[in-house]
Motif scaffolding. Structure first.
Motif, PDB file in Angstrom:
ATOM      1  N   GLY A 120       0.790  -1.224   0.000  1.00 34.65           N
ATOM      2  CA  GLY A 120       0.000   0.000   0.000  1.00 34.65           C
ATOM      3  C   GLY A 120       0.820   1.270   0.000  1.00 34.65           C
ATOM      4  O   GLY A 120       0.247   2.374   0.037  1.00 34.65           O
ATOM      5  N   THR A 121       2.152   1.180  -0.089  1.00 29.83           N
ATOM      6  CA  THR A 121       3.001   2.376  -0.053  1.00 29.83           C
ATOM      7  C   THR A 121       2.604   3.441  -1.070  1.00 29.83           C
ATOM      8  O   THR A 121       2.539   4.627  -0.722  1.00 29.83           O
ATOM      9  N   LEU A 123      -0.165   4.227  -2.095  1.00 31.47           N
ATOM     10  CA  LEU A 123      -1.383   4.886  -1.634  1.00 31.47           C
ATOM     11  C   LEU A 123      -1.048   5.973  -0.615  1.00 31.47           C
ATOM     12  O   LEU A 123      -1.634   7.063  -0.640  1.00 31.47           O
ATOM     13  N   TRP A 124      -0.095   5.687   0.278  1.00 25.03           N
ATOM     14  CA  TRP A 124       0.323   6.697   1.248  1.00 25.03           C
ATOM     15  C   TRP A 124       1.039   7.851   0.555  1.00 25.03           C
ATOM     16  O   TRP A 124       0.922   9.005   0.970  1.00 25.03           O
ATOM     17  N   GLY A 147      -7.669   1.007  -1.983  1.00 24.98           N
ATOM     18  CA  GLY A 147      -6.527   0.412  -1.308  1.00 24.98           C
ATOM     19  C   GLY A 147      -6.632   0.491   0.204  1.00 24.98           C
ATOM     20  O   GLY A 147      -6.281  -0.462   0.912  1.00 24.98           O
ATOM     21  N   LEU A 148      -7.100   1.617   0.707  1.00 28.87           N
ATOM     22  CA  LEU A 148      -7.267   1.750   2.159  1.00 28.87           C
ATOM     23  C   LEU A 148      -8.313   0.764   2.687  1.00 28.87           C
ATOM     24  O   LEU A 148      -8.214   0.292   3.819  1.00 28.87           O
ATOM     25  N   VAL A 151      -6.407  -2.416   3.157  1.00 24.08           N
ATOM     26  CA  VAL A 151      -5.615  -2.366   4.388  1.00 24.08           C
ATOM     27  C   VAL A 151      -6.515  -2.620   5.601  1.00 24.08           C
ATOM     28  O   VAL A 151      -6.140  -3.355   6.527  1.00 24.08           O
ATOM     29  N   CYS A 172       2.553  -0.776   8.863  1.00 25.41           N
ATOM     30  CA  CYS A 172       1.867   0.373   8.251  1.00 25.41           C
ATOM     31  C   CYS A 172       2.677   1.649   8.495  1.00 25.41           C
ATOM     32  O   CYS A 172       2.802   2.492   7.602  1.00 25.41           O
ATOM     33  N   SER A 175       5.490   1.750   6.112  1.00 25.67           N
ATOM     34  CA  SER A 175       5.044   2.164   4.786  1.00 25.67           C
ATOM     35  C   SER A 175       4.895   3.675   4.692  1.00 25.67           C
ATOM     36  O   SER A 175       5.255   4.298   3.688  1.00 25.67           O
ATOM     37  N   TYR A 267       2.988  -4.359  -7.895  1.00 23.08           N
ATOM     38  CA  TYR A 267       1.886  -5.236  -7.521  1.00 23.08           C
ATOM     39  C   TYR A 267       2.145  -6.703  -7.828  1.00 23.08           C
ATOM     40  O   TYR A 267       1.289  -7.545  -7.573  1.00 23.08           O
ATOM     41  N   ILE A 296      -5.680  -4.582  -2.220  1.00 23.27           N
ATOM     42  CA  ILE A 296      -4.537  -3.658  -2.213  1.00 23.27           C
ATOM     43  C   ILE A 296      -3.775  -3.724  -3.529  1.00 23.27           C
ATOM     44  O   ILE A 296      -3.433  -2.694  -4.126  1.00 23.27           O
ATOM     45  N   VAL A 300      -3.251  -0.654  -6.128  1.00 20.58           N
ATOM     46  CA  VAL A 300      -1.936  -0.156  -6.531  1.00 20.58           C
ATOM     47  C   VAL A 300      -1.815  -0.138  -8.045  1.00 20.58           C
ATOM     48  O   VAL A 300      -1.317   0.820  -8.646  1.00 20.58           O
TER      49      VAL A 300
END
Length: 328
Positions: A120-121, A123-124, A147-148, A151, A172, A175, A267, A296, A300
């Motif tokens: 999920g990186t 996404l952050w 994506g969240l 998670v 998390c 990430s 991915y 996720i 991505v």
């Protein structure tokens, strides 16, 4: 490992041919970076996490430094003080906050689960860009929300057990810290040569990890006679294959393949990590791992595709839109 990329023209990015060499390099990145989560799991079974990862990056950085000096000479190491400081700070975010924290968490949770959470990186990164007023596209926002959700499925209370929640939240956090380093690397001056950048990042990150391990009392817990062969093999694999070979293959790939193809590792790696964890460590493929992880990975892929479409293939390495997943 790092977020910087060798620059190349948009034309060369879009027109690059998919040669047999490109396929080999792509498969190398898929397998190598997907397998590092399993290798970390084996390594930290016998070695203290911060010291193991710190020495790993110091050794790998030394190998790359020798290669740079041998192939390009000392002139390649020239950089401004600002570039040096930025690369060092980015290295602390990526390798201490990213890889080091993952190694600590993998003492208690499955390697495949850690890989899915790390997936999920990007996404952050999108979320951080939005906070910094770099407004993402509607498609990217949709991918972020999806994506969240994935998670959240992985973190459902009671599904993995209360004992696992702390280490999962630690992953998390890792990430998020990796994402901070990614965004910083795209907004501040960095050395022009990606290998030189990696040397600086590994030196700073490796030293930071050793310092943390020292303050955390890891030297006192280190018993070399008690370290099993599997931990030593995994450690050597992380140094030589995970850090040096994997990164070199990725840099070579970025110079010769379409960016949209190169970033597919973001991915694919988590799926490889889950399969390897199940095969070698009998890590369970529970329903929430399959569903949450699938969401996720799909998110991505959606985000990377939306970003590539919206930005029309920017110069690699200078845009957070090409946000990579953290290779362990």
């Amino acid at each position: 490992m790092t977020t910087t990329r060798p620059g190349r023209s948009a034309a060369s990015t879009s027109d690059a041919a998919v040669t047999p060499g490109v396929i080999v390099a792509l498969l190398t990145v898929y397998v190598v970076w997907g397998s590092t989560y399993l290798a970390i799991k084996y390594a930290v079974a016998g070695l203290p996490p911060f010291l193991a990862m710190g020495v790993r990056f110091l050794l790998a950085g030394t190998v790359l430094l020798v290669a740079v000096l041998a192939l390009r000479g000392r002139a390649a190491l020239r950089m401004t003080p600002t570039q040096l400081v930025t690369a060092a700070v980015v290295g602390l975010f990526l390798l201490v906050g990213g890889n080091g924290v993952v190694a600590v968490a993998e003492q208690d949770i499955d390697s495949g689960l850690a890989a899915l959470l790390i997936a999920g990186t990007p996404l952050w990164v999108v979320l951080l860009r939005a906070v910094l007023r770099d407004r993402p596209s509607a498609g990217t926002v949709a991918g972020l929300l999806l994506g969240l959700t994935g998670v959240a499925v992985l973190l459902l209370p009671g599904v993995n057990g209360a004992a696992d929640l702390g280490p999962m939240l630690l992953v998390c956090l890792s990430s998020v810290l990796w994402s901070c380093g990614t965004v910083l690397a795209t907004r501040r001056p960095m050395p022009g040569d990606p290998f030189v950048t990696t040397v600086v990042e590994m030196a700073a990150g490796g030293a930071g990890l050793v310092v943390l391990g020292s303050f955390g009392g890891e030297w006192g817990r280190l018993d070399l006679d008690a370290v099993g062969a599997s931990s030593w093999v995994a450690f050597g694999y992380l140094v030589v294959v995970g850090s040096v070979v994997g990164y070199s293959a990725y840099v070579w790939l970025l110079a010769r393949a379409p960016l949209s193809l190169a970033t597919t590792y973001a991915y694919v790696n988590p799926a490889v990590a889950v399969v390897l964890g199940a095969l070698f460590l009998a890590e369970p493929l529970t329903l929430n791992v399959l569903v949450g992880g699938g969401i996720i990975i799909a998110a991505v892929a959606w985000v990377i595709t939306s970003e590539a479409r919206a930005r029309r293939r920017p110069l690699p390495g200078r845009d957070a839109g090409a946000c990579p997943v953290e290779p362990a």
